[in-house]
Design an enzyme around this catalytic site. Structure first.
Site, PDB file in Angstrom:
ATOM      1  CG  MET A 182      -8.557   7.029   2.594  1.00  0.00           C
ATOM      2  SD  MET A 182      -7.579   7.167   4.089  1.00  0.00           S
ATOM      3  CE  MET A 182      -6.736   5.592   4.074  1.00  0.00           C
ATOM      4  CB  SER A 227      -0.902   0.006   1.240  1.00  0.00           C
ATOM      5  OG  SER A 227      -1.417   1.309   1.418  1.00  0.00           O
ATOM      6  CG  ASP A 236      -5.172   2.207   0.828  1.00  0.00           C
ATOM      7  OD1 ASP A 236      -6.099   1.387   0.714  1.00  0.00           O
ATOM      8  OD2 ASP A 236      -4.017   1.883   1.194  1.00  0.00           O
ATOM      9  CG  ASP A 248      -6.214  -3.200   2.933  1.00  0.00           C
ATOM     10  OD1 ASP A 248      -5.181  -2.893   3.541  1.00  0.00           O
ATOM     11  OD2 ASP A 248      -6.833  -2.404   2.194  1.00  0.00           O
ATOM     12  CG  MET A 282     -11.324   2.917   2.048  1.00  0.00           C
ATOM     13  SD  MET A 282      -9.821   2.954   3.031  1.00  0.00           S
ATOM     14  CE  MET A 282      -8.627   3.079   1.727  1.00  0.00           C
ATOM     15  CG  HIS A 294      -3.765  -1.664  -1.849  1.00  0.00           C
ATOM     16  ND1 HIS A 294      -4.861  -2.435  -2.184  1.00  0.00           N
ATOM     17  CD2 HIS A 294      -4.168  -0.893  -0.814  1.00  0.00           C
ATOM     18  CE1 HIS A 294      -5.871  -2.149  -1.392  1.00  0.00           C
ATOM     19  NE2 HIS A 294      -5.473  -1.202  -0.539  1.00  0.00           N
TER      20      HIS A 294
HETATM   21  C1  DX5 Z   1      -6.444   1.114   5.503  1.00  0.00           C
HETATM   22  C2  DX5 Z   1      -5.933   0.868   4.111  1.00  0.00           C
HETATM   23  C3  DX5 Z   1      -4.778  -0.051   4.064  1.00  0.00           C
HETATM   24  C4  DX5 Z   1      -3.567   0.463   4.775  1.00  0.00           C
HETATM   25  C5  DX5 Z   1      -2.726  -0.686   5.199  1.00  0.00           C
HETATM   26  O1  DX5 Z   1      -7.513   1.978   5.434  1.00  0.00           O
HETATM   27  O2  DX5 Z   1      -6.951   0.316   3.313  1.00  0.00           O
HETATM   28  O3  DX5 Z   1      -4.470  -0.429   2.720  1.00  0.00           O
HETATM   29  O4  DX5 Z   1      -2.800   1.333   3.997  1.00  0.00           O
HETATM   30  O5  DX5 Z   1      -1.699  -0.189   5.976  1.00  0.00           O
HETATM   31  P1  DX5 Z   1      -1.022  -1.049   7.142  1.00  0.00           P
HETATM   32  O6  DX5 Z   1      -0.389  -2.220   6.484  1.00  0.00           O
HETATM   33  O7  DX5 Z   1      -0.083  -0.108   7.757  1.00  0.00           O
HETATM   34  O8  DX5 Z   1      -2.151  -1.474   8.068  1.00  0.00           O
HETATM   35 ZN    ZN Z   2      -6.470  -0.550   1.234  1.00  0.00          ZN
END
Ligand code: DX5
Ligand code: ZN
Length: 221
Positions: free
Chosen positions: A37, A8, A35, A175, A68, A33
């Site tokens: 938000m 990620s 993310d 995840d 998200m 990956h």
């Molecule tokens: C959380 C994200 C994850 C996050 C994982 O909202 O969807 O993908 O970046 O990070 P770690 O591995 O630090 O939990």
């Molecule tokens: Zn994620």
């Protein structure tokens, strides 16, 4: 089980993003990956489609984009145009999930449905045959560096059962809070894809961690 590693970029060093992208290109990682938000579905704001476009320009592996955000339908075309190969939407964020799934497919992307830790997987029973991935959130979405929620192990079992019962070909992606120890257990128990941020990017040798995670070596040295 496929043993796919999807680092990620939320935990990458954004001041040296190009360097981190190159590191992942050269590593045993399989996907990028990303993310996204929106400060509504989750409280943080992270990246948008332009970030995705920049990463796509330099990444030589599939782009696994995790939305998200509320009403993700508004952004399907935009993320396709910015290079997303897989688009995950949240079960909790979609009023017309069936429609959203088919719209993502029409744009030629693979589709995943993410479930928050409190959302039971049986709720996916009517769409499980239509999707490519179930994304099990093993932390509450919204930030990196959280502790893995152990209830996920039970959900992994339930997801495998549902996939089998419904004769679905969906892969299982987990995840959040992934480290070398739980990664090895999750892969051995049926997870196909693991997303990890902090464990990879906080280490001085991220390539080595990715290698160990992929080959289930949880020796920390
Ligand atoms: C959380 C994200 C994850 C996050 C994982 O909202 O969807 O993908 O970046 O990070 P770690 O591995 O630090 O939990
Ligand atoms: Zn994620």
């Amino acid at each position: 089980m496929k043993k796919i590693i999807a680092p990620s970029l939320l935990s990458a060093n954004l001041a040296f993003l190009h360097r981190d992208i190159e590191m992942l290109n050269e590593s045993d990682a399989d996907w990028f990956h990303i993310d996204i938000m929106d400060s509504s579905f989750v409280s943080n704001i992270s990246f948008g489609s332009l970030f995705t476009k920049y990463v796509k320009k330099y990444a030589n592996k599939p782009m696994d984009v995790h939305l998200m955000i509320l009403q993700p339908d508004r952004y399907i075309e935009q993320f396709k145009n910015c290079g997303a190969d897989h688009l995950h939407v949240h079960y909790e964020a979609c009023i017309h999930l069936n429609k959203t799934i088919f719209s993502i497919k029409e744009y030629g992307m693979k589709v995943g449905v993410a479930v928050n830790p409190h959302t039971p997987v049986f709720l996916l029973q009517d769409i499980i045959k239509d999707i490519d991935f179930v994304l099990l959130m093993s932390v509450n979405p919204g930030s990196s560096g959280q502790k893995f929620i152990r209830q996920t192990y039970q959900k992994l079992e339930e997801t495998k059962d549902l996939i089998l019962k419904k004769d679905s070909s969906a892969l299982i992606e987990v995840d959040g809070g992934i480290n070398l120890e739980n990664a090895s257990f999750l892969f051995k128990n049926g997870a196909d894809i693991l997303v990890a941020g902090t464990t990879i990017f906080s280490n001085s040798n991220p390539k080595k961690i990715i290698h160990k995670m992929k080959f289930c070596n949880n020796d920390l040295s």
